[in-house]
Motif scaffolding. Structure first.
Motif, PDB file in Angstrom:
ATOM      1  N   THR A 224      35.584 -18.681   8.099  1.00  0.00           N
ATOM      2  CA  THR A 224      35.750 -18.941   9.607  1.00  0.00           C
ATOM      3  C   THR A 224      37.011 -18.970  10.215  1.00  0.00           C
ATOM      4  O   THR A 224      37.966 -19.241   9.192  1.00  0.00           O
ATOM      5  N   SER A 225      37.056 -18.628  11.291  1.00  0.00           N
ATOM      6  CA  SER A 225      38.438 -18.599  12.085  1.00  0.00           C
ATOM      7  C   SER A 225      38.231 -19.055  13.553  1.00  0.00           C
ATOM      8  O   SER A 225      37.041 -18.883  14.037  1.00  0.00           O
ATOM      9  N   GLU A 226      39.403 -19.070  13.976  1.00  0.00           N
ATOM     10  CA  GLU A 226      39.382 -19.573  15.513  1.00  0.00           C
ATOM     11  C   GLU A 226      39.266 -18.151  16.378  1.00  0.00           C
ATOM     12  O   GLU A 226      40.157 -17.604  16.750  1.00  0.00           O
ATOM     13  N   ARG A 227      38.106 -17.377  16.288  1.00  0.00           N
ATOM     14  CA  ARG A 227      37.873 -16.253  16.871  1.00  0.00           C
ATOM     15  C   ARG A 227      37.035 -16.439  18.113  1.00  0.00           C
ATOM     16  O   ARG A 227      36.201 -17.249  18.030  1.00  0.00           O
TER      17      ARG A 227
ATOM     18  N   THR B 108      37.588 -17.415  20.852  1.00  0.00           N
ATOM     19  CA  THR B 108      37.663 -18.919  21.279  1.00  0.00           C
ATOM     20  C   THR B 108      37.169 -19.253  22.662  1.00  0.00           C
ATOM     21  O   THR B 108      36.871 -20.298  23.091  1.00  0.00           O
TER      22      THR B 108
ATOM     23  N   THR C  16      34.192 -21.108  22.672  1.00  0.00           N
ATOM     24  CA  THR C  16      34.250 -22.497  22.098  1.00  0.00           C
ATOM     25  C   THR C  16      34.922 -23.451  22.785  1.00  0.00           C
ATOM     26  O   THR C  16      34.921 -24.331  22.773  1.00  0.00           O
TER      27      THR C  16
ATOM     28  N   ALA D 202      30.128 -24.235  14.507  1.00  0.00           N
ATOM     29  CA  ALA D 202      30.924 -23.285  15.290  1.00  0.00           C
ATOM     30  C   ALA D 202      31.833 -24.553  16.024  1.00  0.00           C
ATOM     31  O   ALA D 202      32.972 -23.954  16.568  1.00  0.00           O
TER      32      ALA D 202
ATOM     33  N   ARG E  61      35.771 -24.324  15.530  1.00  0.00           N
ATOM     34  CA  ARG E  61      36.079 -23.521  16.925  1.00  0.00           C
ATOM     35  C   ARG E  61      35.871 -21.808  16.703  1.00  0.00           C
ATOM     36  O   ARG E  61      36.775 -21.136  17.031  1.00  0.00           O
ATOM     37  N   ASP E  62      34.729 -21.584  16.197  1.00  0.00           N
ATOM     38  CA  ASP E  62      34.650 -20.330  15.807  1.00  0.00           C
ATOM     39  C   ASP E  62      33.531 -19.621  16.964  1.00  0.00           C
ATOM     40  O   ASP E  62      32.336 -20.000  17.055  1.00  0.00           O
TER      41      ASP E  62
END
Length: 189
Positions: free
Chosen positions: A109-112, A114, A117, A159, A163-164
């Protein structure tokens, strides 16, 4: 996820016991995500097949989701729950056992996306969680039918926690499917 575990470990290093309120303070504004993720994950396990358990966990999740949907910045918990404490050794053991899963989640997962979110997205997700929680009692007609709404709730909780935005979009889509399934079960029976 590993940063959250590190914060909990640091909190446990500073005191002999860690209260629920103290753990929530350490996790900070991401505490809503884990508070809906963890109970939803429990319902997805075989414990979710026990009659009444999915509804009980849905009520607990509902308490948190309503607060977020209403825009509260901090979550209210009953004093009896807020003040419950766990020995610091138990916190250390739990975080060590959770590290492989947290590491896998961090890798996948990543902060994508954003924008999905940030505010008002958590409130929208909370409204979806509230609606999904309301379908859970009707899904208990069939064993393990609560897996659909609870899986969507878990996805939304994850999520929010990591923060994905991609997971947020998938969680909202899964939530819509869970709502349709829950309403269909309610109408059918």
């Amino acid at each position: 996820m590993e940063r959250i575990l590190n914060r909990l470990d640091d909190c446990a290093d500073q005191q002999s016991t860690v209260s629920v309120a103290g753990a929530m303070d350490e996790i900070g504004n991401r505490s809503f995500g884990p508070l809906i993720l963890l109970p939803a994950l429990l319902v997805i396990t075989p414990i979710g097949g026990v009659p009444g358990v999915p509804t009980l966990f849905a009520i607990a999740i509902l308490i948190f989701a309503v607060q977020v949907a209403l825009g509260r910045d901090s979550l209210w918990l009953p004093r009896a729950i807020r003040n419950r404490s766990v020995e610091n050794d138990s916190i250390h053991n739990a975080t060590q056992k959770a590290r492989p899963v947290a590491s896998w989640l961090d890798d996948h997962t990543s902060e994508r996306l954003t924008a999905l979110t940030r505010r008002p997205a958590p409130r929208v997700a909370a409204v979806m969680v509230v609606l999904l929680c309301l379908t859970v009692p009707s899904t208990e007609i069939l064993p393990f039918a609560s897996l659909m709404p609870m899986s969507a709730i878990a996805l939304l909780g994850l999520a929010i926690t990591v923060r994905d935005g991609l997971l947020m979009a998938l969680g909202l889509i899964a939530g819509a499917a869970g709502l349709i399934g829950g309403v269909w079960l309610l109408i059918s029976y």
